[in-house]
Design a protein around this motif. Structure first.
Motif, short mmCIF file in Angstrom:
data_model
loop_
_atom_site.label_atom_id
_atom_site.label_comp_id
_atom_site.label_asym_id
_atom_site.label_seq_id
_atom_site.Cartn_x
_atom_site.Cartn_y
_atom_site.Cartn_z
N GLY A 3 2.36 -5.84 -11.59
CA GLY A 3 3.52 -5.82 -12.47
C GLY A 3 4.52 -6.92 -12.17
O GLY A 3 5.14 -7.47 -13.08
N ARG A 4 4.67 -7.28 -10.88
CA ARG A 4 5.65 -8.29 -10.49
C ARG A 4 5.05 -9.68 -10.33
O ARG A 4 5.79 -10.63 -10.07
CB ARG A 4 6.30 -7.87 -9.17
CG ARG A 4 7.10 -6.57 -9.25
CD ARG A 4 7.71 -6.21 -7.91
NE ARG A 4 8.42 -4.94 -7.95
CZ ARG A 4 9.01 -4.39 -6.91
NH1 ARG A 4 8.97 -5.00 -5.72
NH2 ARG A 4 9.64 -3.25 -7.03
N LEU A 15 2.81 -5.74 0.41
CA LEU A 15 3.29 -6.43 -0.79
C LEU A 15 4.18 -7.58 -0.34
O LEU A 15 5.12 -7.39 0.44
CB LEU A 15 4.07 -5.46 -1.67
CG LEU A 15 4.61 -6.01 -2.99
CD1 LEU A 15 3.47 -6.41 -3.91
CD2 LEU A 15 5.48 -4.95 -3.67
N ARG A 19 2.94 -10.71 -7.90
CA ARG A 19 3.05 -11.04 -6.49
C ARG A 19 1.70 -10.92 -5.78
O ARG A 19 0.80 -10.22 -6.23
CB ARG A 19 4.06 -10.11 -5.80
CG ARG A 19 5.48 -10.27 -6.30
CD ARG A 19 6.07 -11.59 -5.82
NE ARG A 19 7.47 -11.72 -6.18
CZ ARG A 19 7.92 -12.35 -7.25
NH1 ARG A 19 7.04 -12.92 -8.08
NH2 ARG A 19 9.20 -12.43 -7.50
N ASP A 40 -0.54 2.19 -5.41
CA ASP A 40 0.83 1.94 -5.85
C ASP A 40 1.24 0.50 -5.57
O ASP A 40 1.86 -0.16 -6.42
CB ASP A 40 1.77 2.91 -5.15
CG ASP A 40 3.22 2.73 -5.59
OD1 ASP A 40 3.51 2.91 -6.78
OD2 ASP A 40 4.07 2.38 -4.73
N LYS A 41 0.88 -0.01 -4.40
CA LYS A 41 1.24 -1.40 -4.06
C LYS A 41 0.50 -2.40 -4.93
O LYS A 41 1.05 -3.44 -5.32
CB LYS A 41 0.96 -1.66 -2.58
CG LYS A 41 1.93 -0.95 -1.64
CD LYS A 41 1.72 -1.34 -0.19
CE LYS A 41 2.76 -0.67 0.70
NZ LYS A 41 2.58 -1.05 2.13
N HIS A 90 -0.53 -1.86 -8.06
CA HIS A 90 0.11 -1.82 -9.38
C HIS A 90 1.44 -2.58 -9.36
O HIS A 90 1.76 -3.30 -10.32
CB HIS A 90 0.34 -0.36 -9.81
CG HIS A 90 -0.84 0.28 -10.46
ND1 HIS A 90 -1.40 -0.20 -11.62
CD2 HIS A 90 -1.57 1.37 -10.11
CE1 HIS A 90 -2.42 0.56 -11.96
NE2 HIS A 90 -2.55 1.52 -11.06
N THR A 91 2.19 -2.41 -8.28
CA THR A 91 3.47 -3.11 -8.17
C THR A 91 3.25 -4.62 -8.12
O THR A 91 3.97 -5.39 -8.78
CB THR A 91 4.23 -2.66 -6.91
OG1 THR A 91 4.45 -1.25 -6.97
CG2 THR A 91 5.57 -3.36 -6.80
N ALA A 92 2.25 -5.05 -7.35
CA ALA A 92 1.95 -6.48 -7.25
C ALA A 92 1.54 -7.05 -8.59
O ALA A 92 1.96 -8.16 -8.97
CB ALA A 92 0.84 -6.70 -6.21
#
Length: 322
Positions: free
Chosen positions: A148-149, A214, A151, A141-142, A144-146
């Protein structure tokens, strides 16, 4: 008296969990269920609720052959689809045993209780090779978030020593990583991206990432020509170096293995009744030589000469005695 919305939702849940094409429910069955739930309703009210469900898009099928019988037709997942998904979850090394059970329970909820019996799969899986990293879903999840953003994500990375104990690499080094993509290969999840300590794009096994954080730091920009599919081939399918055009002489029974490795568009030609020739582009590395060697003489490198020599040299290698 329960609100009418409570009644219609109770009917919907009953139809979803208790009915399917082989197991419809009569109007009397629905009325009995409502009574058990403390909801009084007449036939006209229930028929009106069912009509409203159908008008709102729920696929309520009415069988009028003998008496009014109802069941849910089109569901989020068809039964064969659920069987396939459950088999995939059971077989995956990446998903820990505990999480596998949780996911299968959730998938089963998409079927009726009668269909759920068919979802008690008998697929054999070796539980010993299931991942033991229960926090791997948080890591994914982290990542994918990184991505997408845009980061960075920081983490430690571990391997195993000769005693099978986890050891953090490079004295508990914190890797500063700009993830570009996630790749599934060989039943393992890999994160692909730019590592500051390596100064280049590399891969990390997701289930060996520890303590991911993240960050608010901007990731290293992804190269414009970065192609996850090509990168997966380069790293995992023997393309991890300079490309060479190689000719292979193979027994006919190996066609499936050649296609599995190089795809259906691989360049092949019939040589005789027992052999075919395959022309492939690979890196002449130990990975490639090991793959050829695994066929125990049923596959032979016939060109070029230096690749043949490299194979012979590696095959005849004898480790030095300590």
């Amino acid at each position: 008296m329960p609100h009418p919305k409570s009644r219609i939702l109770t009917i919907l849940r009953f139809l979803e969990t208790q009915t399917d094409e082989q197991n419809p429910a009569t109007l009397a069955d629905i009325l009995t269920h409502l009574q058990k739930q403390g909801i009084d309703a007449g036939r006209k009210a229930v028929l009106s609720d069912i009509e409203q469900l159908a008008d709102s898009g729920v696929d309520v099928i009415c069988n009028k052959s003998r008496e009014l019988q109802y069941f849910i037709g089109d569901r989020h997942f068809e039964l064969p689809e659920l069987k396939l998904l459950i088999d995939a979850v059971q077989a995956s090394k990446f998903i820990p045993v505990k999480k596998s059970k949780e996911l299968i329970k959730k998938l089963t909820a998409f079927a009726s209780r009668h269909q759920a019996v068919d979802l008690n799969r008998t697929l054999y899986t070796d539980k010993q090779i299931k991942s033991g990293n229960e926090s791997v879903f948080i890591t994914v999840d982290k990542l994918h978030t990184a991505i997408g953003r845009g980061r960075q994500i920081h983490f430690k990375y571990y391997e195993y020593d000769q005693n099978k104990k986890k050891q953090y690499k490079h004295k508990r080094q914190i890797y500063k990583f700009s993830p570009y993509s996630l790749i599934w290969n060989g039943d393992h999840y890999y994160a692909v991206g730019y590592s500051e300590s390596h100064g280049k794009i590399i891969t990390f096994r997701v289930d060996r990432i520890a303590k991911p954080e993240l960050t608010g730091l901007t990731a290293q920009p992804k190269p414009k020509d970065f192609d996850p599919a090509f990168y997966a081939q380069k790293v995992f399918q023997m393309y991890d170096g300079a490309m060479r055009d190689v000719v292979l002489k193979c027994e006919n029974s190996l066609m499936k293995s050649v296609i599995d490795r190089f795809g259906e568009k691989v360049d092949t030609a019939v040589l005789d009744e027992e052999h075919f020739e395959a022309r492939v582009s690979v890196c002449a590395s130990p990975t490639f030589y090991g793959w050829v060697f695994s066929f125990a003489g049923r596959m032979e490198i016939t060109a070029p000469d230096d690749v043949i020599d490299g194979y012979i040299t590696l095959a005849s290698f004898v480790p030095k005695k300590p």
